[in-house]
Motif scaffolding. Structure first.
Motif, PDB file in Angstrom:
ATOM      1  N   VAL A   1     -13.334  -0.345  18.411  1.00 45.03           N
ATOM      2  CA  VAL A   1     -12.465  -0.792  19.493  1.00 45.03           C
ATOM      3  C   VAL A   1     -11.121  -1.249  18.931  1.00 45.03           C
ATOM      4  N   VAL A   2     -11.148  -1.990  17.821  1.00 43.84           N
ATOM      5  CA  VAL A   2      -9.938  -2.581  17.250  1.00 43.84           C
ATOM      6  C   VAL A   2      -9.738  -2.091  15.816  1.00 43.84           C
ATOM      7  N   SER A   3      -8.495  -1.760  15.497  1.00 43.50           N
ATOM      8  CA  SER A   3      -8.110  -1.462  14.116  1.00 43.50           C
ATOM      9  C   SER A   3      -7.258  -2.613  13.618  1.00 43.50           C
ATOM     10  N   VAL A   4      -7.680  -3.209  12.519  1.00 41.63           N
ATOM     11  CA  VAL A   4      -6.913  -4.278  11.882  1.00 41.63           C
ATOM     12  C   VAL A   4      -6.252  -3.659  10.660  1.00 41.63           C
ATOM     13  N   LEU A   5      -4.924  -3.783  10.593  1.00 44.66           N
ATOM     14  CA  LEU A   5      -4.158  -3.171   9.511  1.00 44.66           C
ATOM     15  C   LEU A   5      -3.694  -4.242   8.543  1.00 44.66           C
ATOM     16  N   MET A   6      -3.878  -3.981   7.246  1.00 41.89           N
ATOM     17  CA  MET A   6      -3.474  -4.951   6.235  1.00 41.89           C
ATOM     18  C   MET A   6      -2.760  -4.218   5.099  1.00 41.89           C
ATOM     19  N   ALA A   7      -1.454  -4.417   5.022  1.00 41.12           N
ATOM     20  CA  ALA A   7      -0.672  -3.872   3.919  1.00 41.12           C
ATOM     21  C   ALA A   7      -0.625  -4.923   2.819  1.00 41.12           C
ATOM     22  N   ALA A   8      -0.698  -4.466   1.576  1.00 41.69           N
ATOM     23  CA  ALA A   8      -0.716  -5.419   0.465  1.00 41.69           C
ATOM     24  C   ALA A   8       0.162  -4.915  -0.671  1.00 41.69           C
ATOM     25  N   TYR A   9       0.875  -5.862  -1.280  1.00 41.97           N
ATOM     26  CA  TYR A   9       1.647  -5.571  -2.488  1.00 41.97           C
ATOM     27  C   TYR A   9       1.676  -6.837  -3.330  1.00 41.97           C
ATOM     28  N   ASN A  10       0.972  -6.810  -4.448  1.00 43.18           N
ATOM     29  CA  ASN A  10       0.875  -7.955  -5.359  1.00 43.18           C
ATOM     30  C   ASN A  10       0.408  -9.226  -4.638  1.00 43.18           C
ATOM     31  N   HIS A  11      -0.665  -9.083  -3.887  1.00 39.94           N
ATOM     32  CA  HIS A  11      -1.220 -10.200  -3.119  1.00 39.94           C
ATOM     33  C   HIS A  11      -2.581 -10.655  -3.636  1.00 39.94           C
ATOM     34  N   ALA A  12      -2.868 -10.421  -4.894  1.00 37.85           N
ATOM     35  CA  ALA A  12      -4.183 -10.776  -5.445  1.00 37.85           C
ATOM     36  C   ALA A  12      -4.603 -12.218  -5.147  1.00 37.85           C
ATOM     37  N   PRO A  13      -3.716 -13.200  -5.235  1.00 37.96           N
ATOM     38  CA  PRO A  13      -4.167 -14.581  -4.988  1.00 37.96           C
ATOM     39  C   PRO A  13      -4.559 -14.851  -3.527  1.00 37.96           C
ATOM     40  N   PHE A  14      -4.112 -14.001  -2.605  1.00 41.18           N
ATOM     41  CA  PHE A  14      -4.282 -14.283  -1.183  1.00 41.18           C
ATOM     42  C   PHE A  14      -5.150 -13.291  -0.421  1.00 41.18           C
ATOM     43  N   ILE A  15      -5.270 -12.068  -0.924  1.00 43.10           N
ATOM     44  CA  ILE A  15      -5.879 -11.010  -0.116  1.00 43.10           C
ATOM     45  C   ILE A  15      -7.360 -11.233   0.150  1.00 43.10           C
ATOM     46  N   GLY A  16      -8.067 -11.850  -0.769  1.00 40.87           N
ATOM     47  CA  GLY A  16      -9.490 -12.116  -0.538  1.00 40.87           C
ATOM     48  C   GLY A  16      -9.699 -13.005   0.680  1.00 40.87           C
ATOM     49  N   ALA A  17      -8.934 -14.071   0.782  1.00 36.45           N
ATOM     50  CA  ALA A  17      -9.046 -14.973   1.936  1.00 36.45           C
ATOM     51  C   ALA A  17      -8.621 -14.275   3.218  1.00 36.45           C
ATOM     52  N   ALA A  18      -7.602 -13.429   3.143  1.00 37.55           N
ATOM     53  CA  ALA A  18      -7.154 -12.700   4.324  1.00 37.55           C
ATOM     54  C   ALA A  18      -8.239 -11.751   4.826  1.00 37.55           C
ATOM     55  N   ILE A  19      -8.881 -11.053   3.908  1.00 37.09           N
ATOM     56  CA  ILE A  19      -9.964 -10.140   4.278  1.00 37.09           C
ATOM     57  C   ILE A  19     -11.126 -10.908   4.887  1.00 37.09           C
ATOM     58  N   GLU A  20     -11.533 -11.977   4.244  1.00 36.32           N
ATOM     59  CA  GLU A  20     -12.658 -12.769   4.764  1.00 36.32           C
ATOM     60  C   GLU A  20     -12.366 -13.315   6.159  1.00 36.32           C
ATOM     61  N   SER A  21     -11.109 -13.666   6.430  1.00 35.53           N
ATOM     62  CA  SER A  21     -10.768 -14.186   7.753  1.00 35.53           C
ATOM     63  C   SER A  21     -10.947 -13.128   8.832  1.00 35.53           C
ATOM     64  N   VAL A  22     -10.778 -11.879   8.474  1.00 34.83           N
ATOM     65  CA  VAL A  22     -11.015 -10.785   9.427  1.00 34.83           C
ATOM     66  C   VAL A  22     -12.513 -10.529   9.557  1.00 34.83           C
ATOM     67  N   LEU A  23     -13.208 -10.482   8.441  1.00 35.79           N
ATOM     68  CA  LEU A  23     -14.629 -10.126   8.460  1.00 35.79           C
ATOM     69  C   LEU A  23     -15.506 -11.140   9.186  1.00 35.79           C
TER      70      LEU A  23
END
Length: 85
Positions: A5-27
């Motif tokens: 139903v929904v597509s969540v889009l996440m662009a990343a560039y040198n976001h290693a310190p933050f991307i894990g938390a961002a992904i978990e917040s979606v999941l």
């Protein structure tokens, strides 16, 4: 309609310190069928390794070898989206 139903889009560039938390917040979202599309825009840090360490069938990850910029990355993500929203 096939697909989520929904597509969540996440662009990343040198976001290693933050991307894990961002992904978990979606999941952790409940009650909606979604896909999480992530595109690494040629990061030089550990962004790709962090994304690959999170195993979830709703994640579709693409790692680019070269930085193409935010505009191209977002267009790529939109082109892969299968959700109604």
């Amino acid at each position: 309609m096939n697909g989520p139903v929904v597509s969540v889009l996440m662009a990343a560039y040198n976001h290693a310190p933050f991307i894990g938390a961002a992904i978990e917040s979606v999941l952790i979202q409940e009650g909606v069928d979604f896909e999480l599309l992530i595109e690494d825009d040629g990061s030089s840090d550990d962004t790709a390794e962090v994304v690959r360490s999170i195993c979830d069938s709703r994640i579709a990850f693409v790692q680019k070898s070269m930085n193409e910029g935010a505009y191209a990355t977002h267009n790529n993500l939109l082109g892969r989206a299968r959700g109604r929203y």
